[in-house]
Each structure stands twice: as structure tokens, then as C-alpha cells.
Design a protein around this motif. Structure first.
Motif, mmCIF file in Angstrom:
data_model
loop_
_atom_site.group_PDB
_atom_site.id
_atom_site.type_symbol
_atom_site.label_atom_id
_atom_site.label_comp_id
_atom_site.label_asym_id
_atom_site.label_seq_id
_atom_site.Cartn_x
_atom_site.Cartn_y
_atom_site.Cartn_z
ATOM 1 N N PRO A 132 -16.965 105.753 89.526
ATOM 2 C CA PRO A 132 -16.109 105.409 88.386
ATOM 3 C C PRO A 132 -16.817 105.700 87.069
ATOM 4 N N ALA A 133 -16.099 106.306 86.140
ATOM 5 C CA ALA A 133 -16.635 106.604 84.815
ATOM 6 C C ALA A 133 -15.811 105.842 83.781
ATOM 7 N N PRO A 134 -16.458 105.396 82.706
ATOM 8 C CA PRO A 134 -17.831 105.625 82.275
ATOM 9 C C PRO A 134 -18.839 105.024 83.259
ATOM 10 N N TYR A 135 -19.927 105.759 83.468
ATOM 11 C CA TYR A 135 -20.957 105.327 84.424
ATOM 12 C C TYR A 135 -22.316 105.299 83.731
ATOM 13 N N TRP A 136 -23.227 104.507 84.288
ATOM 14 C CA TRP A 136 -24.608 104.500 83.823
ATOM 15 C C TRP A 136 -25.228 105.852 84.167
ATOM 16 N N THR A 137 -26.028 106.375 83.270
ATOM 17 C CA THR A 137 -26.519 107.753 83.379
ATOM 18 C C THR A 137 -27.279 108.050 84.670
ATOM 19 N N THR A 138 -27.916 107.055 85.253
ATOM 20 C CA THR A 138 -28.777 107.299 86.416
ATOM 21 C C THR A 138 -27.996 107.525 87.712
ATOM 22 N N TYR A 139 -26.789 106.976 87.823
ATOM 23 C CA TYR A 139 -26.068 107.075 89.097
ATOM 24 C C TYR A 139 -25.863 108.514 89.566
ATOM 25 N N PRO A 140 -25.260 109.406 88.768
ATOM 26 C CA PRO A 140 -25.028 110.763 89.265
ATOM 27 C C PRO A 140 -26.320 111.499 89.607
ATOM 28 N N GLU A 141 -27.373 111.277 88.806
ATOM 29 C CA GLU A 141 -28.635 111.961 89.069
ATOM 30 C C GLU A 141 -29.244 111.498 90.390
ATOM 31 N N SER A 142 -29.171 110.192 90.664
ATOM 32 C CA SER A 142 -29.700 109.672 91.934
ATOM 33 C C SER A 142 -28.926 110.234 93.119
ATOM 34 N N ILE A 143 -27.619 110.344 92.959
ATOM 35 C CA ILE A 143 -26.787 110.900 94.037
ATOM 36 C C ILE A 143 -27.168 112.351 94.310
ATOM 37 N N ARG A 144 -27.312 113.140 93.254
ATOM 38 C CA ARG A 144 -27.673 114.554 93.429
ATOM 39 C C ARG A 144 -29.063 114.695 94.051
ATOM 40 N N LEU A 145 -30.018 113.886 93.595
ATOM 41 C CA LEU A 145 -31.361 113.935 94.164
ATOM 42 C C LEU A 145 -31.349 113.623 95.659
ATOM 43 N N ALA A 146 -30.430 112.761 96.068
ATOM 44 C CA ALA A 146 -30.319 112.382 97.476
ATOM 45 C C ALA A 146 -29.503 113.391 98.283
ATOM 46 N N GLY A 147 -29.040 114.467 97.634
ATOM 47 C CA GLY A 147 -28.283 115.498 98.335
ATOM 48 C C GLY A 147 -26.790 115.322 98.286
ATOM 49 N N GLY A 148 -26.329 114.255 97.626
ATOM 50 C CA GLY A 148 -24.901 113.991 97.563
ATOM 51 C C GLY A 148 -24.215 114.668 96.395
ATOM 52 N N VAL A 149 -22.900 114.508 96.346
ATOM 53 C CA VAL A 149 -22.079 115.107 95.293
ATOM 54 C C VAL A 149 -21.293 113.987 94.601
ATOM 55 N N PRO A 150 -21.586 113.716 93.324
ATOM 56 C CA PRO A 150 -20.813 112.693 92.622
ATOM 57 C C PRO A 150 -19.421 113.190 92.271
ATOM 58 N N VAL A 151 -18.420 112.371 92.523
ATOM 59 C CA VAL A 151 -17.031 112.698 92.198
ATOM 60 C C VAL A 151 -16.544 111.645 91.207
ATOM 61 N N GLU A 152 -16.299 112.049 89.989
ATOM 62 C CA GLU A 152 -15.975 111.097 88.932
ATOM 63 C C GLU A 152 -14.500 110.696 88.939
ATOM 64 N N VAL A 153 -14.271 109.416 88.719
ATOM 65 C CA VAL A 153 -12.924 108.866 88.528
ATOM 66 C C VAL A 153 -12.950 108.145 87.194
ATOM 67 N N VAL A 154 -12.169 108.620 86.235
ATOM 68 C CA VAL A 154 -12.302 108.153 84.853
ATOM 69 C C VAL A 154 -11.289 107.060 84.508
ATOM 70 N N ALA A 155 -11.802 105.991 83.903
ATOM 71 C CA ALA A 155 -10.953 104.935 83.338
ATOM 72 C C ALA A 155 -11.217 104.889 81.838
ATOM 73 N N ASP A 156 -10.240 104.428 81.081
ATOM 74 C CA ASP A 156 -10.436 104.367 79.633
ATOM 75 C C ASP A 156 -10.117 102.974 79.102
ATOM 76 N N GLU A 157 -10.073 102.866 77.778
ATOM 77 C CA GLU A 157 -9.892 101.563 77.154
ATOM 78 C C GLU A 157 -8.537 100.934 77.454
ATOM 79 N N THR A 158 -7.549 101.734 77.864
ATOM 80 C CA THR A 158 -6.216 101.180 78.127
ATOM 81 C C THR A 158 -6.196 100.300 79.371
ATOM 82 N N THR A 159 -7.150 100.483 80.265
ATOM 83 C CA THR A 159 -7.238 99.647 81.473
ATOM 84 C C THR A 159 -8.475 98.753 81.453
ATOM 85 N N GLY A 160 -9.095 98.629 80.284
ATOM 86 C CA GLY A 160 -10.326 97.852 80.221
ATOM 87 C C GLY A 160 -11.455 98.529 80.961
#
Length: 408
Positions: A130-158
Motif C-alpha cells: 500500500p502506498a504511500p509507503y515507508w521508503t525501506t519497504y520496496p527496497e527490502s522486497i527487491r533485495l530479497a528477490g521479490g517484486v513490490p506491487v503498489e496499491v495507492v490510497a490518497d487523502e480522500t480515504t484517509g
């Protein structure tokens, strides 16, 4: 020219070369460098309490320094007495009963996150982030061989994602869903019903959940931090909890975090740590033992101050034309939308992105903020309110004054 000195030679591996610098730490470092050079910079970048570590914790660490048994290697997975205390703390605070064998003590939350992903991901496995995300999450996933898939939420849903959004992102390669409440960078907190719905969706599709509970005690008003594995016992066999002492006890520099999870995953992550770093520094572990074994009086006092600052910051930011600032319910960050200011003229410049706006604010107002690009959502700024009341008011006042000059 020999092959060893060829200009086409890759000097840094592609895997490591692809890692981005931590944007939040970079902003904090730049602010500190400018202050050291004599500039009156106020920094809203760092995500750490401005309070000292409580005395009783420091005293425990000082005593450990003088105890020869802590001058030697200890088990890679953590001091047995600390793991036992973490298990007791997890039951006390979350209602989640675990055995010490389900716990790995790590060098801070970042190592916990990386090792958790490394223990369960194979190359190509997808992780819904889920995005916005803390900067370290995607990098840790990539380092572990995974692929981050972002799902974006904005201010309209808190800034909270829905099960429908998660389902739309799920593929046959999806293995893990990341769940963070309270959230960095937005301060959003999922309700118990929302948390349960996401957990049941994960169970239905046989997905792993990595849940980061580092801000569990920093919630305000009617918000409640709910632990997923406590709420849904059927999820426990595929749930990994990351936590630590950094935020709750003002111990960011002590570097103690932990993972709670199924025994086979914890064993695998412990094996990894045994080769990567061995045990966490014993003095820090003893300090963490004092922290998690004690009461929560210190965090209660910090939470009062954060709550006061939270309300002040949101009020002041909301007074700026072009800024929309939802009220954060947890952690110690505000995450205002500044999309209404992009493209407007401010002191002869027209920032087209939140990166450019953040640079302008630093140059002209001498205030350091982190742009939303660092968290996967351009058009926003993150401001930490974990700093003194006077600095907070002065810093936001400078931003108000600068952005009041915005013209079409």
C-alpha cells in the motif's frame, strides 16, 4: 587497456547499485549539514522522537557495560531473557500469545523487515505494498528477490486501501501483502473492521501478511491499533510481525527490533542473521529488556506531547491555500497534499513536483521536509512532528509565509 580497467566494467553489482538512498535520512543529513554550517534550518525530516531514552533504560545499559558476560558473543537470535520478555510484552500489549522460539531479535526494524522478506520470498514473488509507503519497504522486497506491487490510497480515504484495491492487484504471483497501521508516512490507522476484512481476504487467498507494528502505542483520539494475528488466529501460520523499541521508548539509536512469526520462518531468518551480523549488541539488548519489561508511563508522556503537536501542525498547515492536510490518527507524521501549489510562482520559481517544492522550501524558508516521491506518491510532503513545540511552530510559520506568496 586491460579488461580489469575497462570503462564498461561494472564496479558495483546491479543488485546493490539499484538501491536508492533513504530519502528521509538524506533530508535529515542535509538539514544537519546546513545547521552545522550556521544556517538556522528546522528539520521535519527525521522519524524519531526528540525525547531522551528514559533513565531506567540507560541505567540498565550502563550496568550491562560493566558485566563481563555481555562482553562476549551471545546467541544470534537474541538473548533468551529478552525473547521471553518480548513474548510477554506481545501478550500484554497485543493479546497475541507466542513462544520465545517464535521471536528473532534484530538490529533495528529495518533488518527485521529485510530478513522477514528474505525468509519467505523467492525470485519473482510479488508483494502488495500500500502506498504511500515507508521508503525501506520496496527496497527490502527487491533485495530479497521479490517484486513490490503498489496499491495507492490518497487523502480522500484517509490513506487507507480497500480490500477491493488489494484484490485488483492480486495475481498468481502474489505471495505477501504488507499491512502497516499506524502508518509511516501518513499517520493513518485502520479500524478494527478494516483490519479484519484485509486479514480475512489474505486468509481466503492463502497469502502471507507482513505487519509492521512499530507505532502500535502512538495513536490518538478514538483510534485503536489492532494486531492482525491477535484478531485473526487463523492467519497466524502465515503472519509475520515486525516491531521494536525505537519509537515507543525513544531508542532509535540503540538499534533493537524483532520479528514474531511461525517457527520455521524465524529459524530461517535466524540462520540468515547468524551469517550477516550475529547477535545484536548485548548492551542494546539489555536496554531493550528494561524497556519492554517496564511500564508504558514514558510513552504515555511522549504521546501527550505528540498529540498536542499533531493538532498544532494540522491546524497551521490547513491554513495554507492549496494545502490539504488530513488529521493523522497515529505515529508522528502529517502528510499534506500540496498538489494545489504545484506550477504556481513562488519567489520567481514554479515548482512542478513536490521534490522541487521541497527544495524551494529548504532554500527559501530554511525548513527541511520530505517530498512524496520518496513514499511512492508525488504531490505530497511528509512532516514529522516529533520535534520541540517552538521549532514546530517556527518551522510551519516559515512555510506558511513562503507559500502565501504563491501566484498563478
Amino acid at each position: 587497456m586491460s579488461a580489469a580497467t575497462s570503462p564498461t566494467e561494472r564496479r558495483v553489482s546491479a543488485r546493490i547499485g539499484a538501491i536508492s538512498e533513504s530519502a528521509t535520512l538524506a533530508v535529515d543529513a542535509k538539514a544537519k549539514a546546513l545547521k552545522a554550517a550556521g544556517r538556522p534550518v528546522i528539520g521535519f525530516g527525521a522519524g524519531e522522537p526528540d525525547f531522551p531514552t528514559p533513565d531506567y533504560i540507560v541505567d540498565a545499559a550502563a550496568a550491562a557495560c560493566r558485566d563481563p558476560k555481555y562482553h562476549r558473543y551471545t546467541p544470534a537470535g537474541g538473548l533468551p531473557e529478552l525473547k521471553k520478555a518480548i513474548a510477554e510484552k506481545t501478550l500484554r500489549d497485543s493479546g497475541y500469545e507466542v513462544d520465545p522460539s517464535q521471536i528473532l531479535v534484530t538490529n533495528g526494524g529495518k533488518q527485521a523487515i529485510y530478513e522477514a522478506f528474505a525468509a519467505v520470498l523467492d525470485p519473482g514473488d510479488e508483494v502488495i505494498v500500500p502506498a504511500p509507503y515507508w521508503t525501506t519497504y520496496p527496497e527490502s522486497i527487491r533485495l530479497a528477490g521479490g517484486v513490490p506491487v503498489e496499491v495507492v490510497a490518497d487523502e480522500t480515504t484517509g490513506y487507507r486501501v480497500s480490500v477491493e484495491q488489494l484484490e485488483a492487484a492480486r495475481t498468481e504471483k502474489t505471495k505477501v501483502v504488507l499491512f502497516v497501521s499506524p502508518s509511516n508516512p501518513t499517520g493513518s490507522v485502520y479500524t478494527e473492521a478494516e483490519t479484519e476484512a484485509i486479514g480475512r481476504w489474505a486468509v481466503e487467498h492463502g497469502l502471507w501478511v507482513l505487519t509492521d507494528e512499530i507505532y502500535e502505542h502512538l495513536v490518538y483520539g478514538d483510534a485503536v491499533s489492532v494486531s492482525l494475528p491477535a484478531l485473526l488466529p487463523e492467519l497466524r501460520d502465515k503472519c509475520i510481525v515486525v516491531n521494536g523499541v525505537a519509537k515507543t521508548y525513544a531508542m532509535t539509536g540503540w538499534r533493537v527490533g524483532w520479528i514474531v512469526g511461525p517457527k520455521d520462518v524465524i529459524k530461517a531468518a535466524t540462520n540468515l542473521q547468524s551469517h550477516a551480523t550475529s547477535n545484536v549488541a548485548n548492551v542494546s539488548q539489555v536496554a531493550a529488556l528494561a524497556a519492554v519489561s517496564g511500564d508504558l508511563d514514558a510513552v504515555a508522556e511522549m504521546r501527550k506531547a505528540f498529540d498536542r503537536r499533531r493538532q498544532t501542525m494540522v491546524k497551521m498547515l490547513s491554513e495554507i491555500d492549496g494545502v490539504i492536510c488530513p488529521t493523522p490518527e497515529g505515529a508522528f507524521y502529517a502528510y499534506p497534499s500540496v498538489k494545489g501549489l504545484l506550477g504556481k510562482e513562488i519567489r520567481g520559481k514554479r515548482p512542478q513536483s513536490s521534490v522541487e517544492l521541497a527544495e524551494l522550501i529548504l532554500e527559501e524558508a530554511e525548513v527541511a521536509v520530505v517530498p512524496g516521491e520518496a513514499f511512492g506518491t508525488p504531490g505530497y510532503l511528509r512532516l514529522s512532528y516529533a520535534l520541540g513545540d517552538e521549532d514546530l511552530v517556527e518551522g510551519v510559520s516559515r512555510i506558511q509565509k513562503l507559500l502565501a506568496e504563491a501566484r498563478d
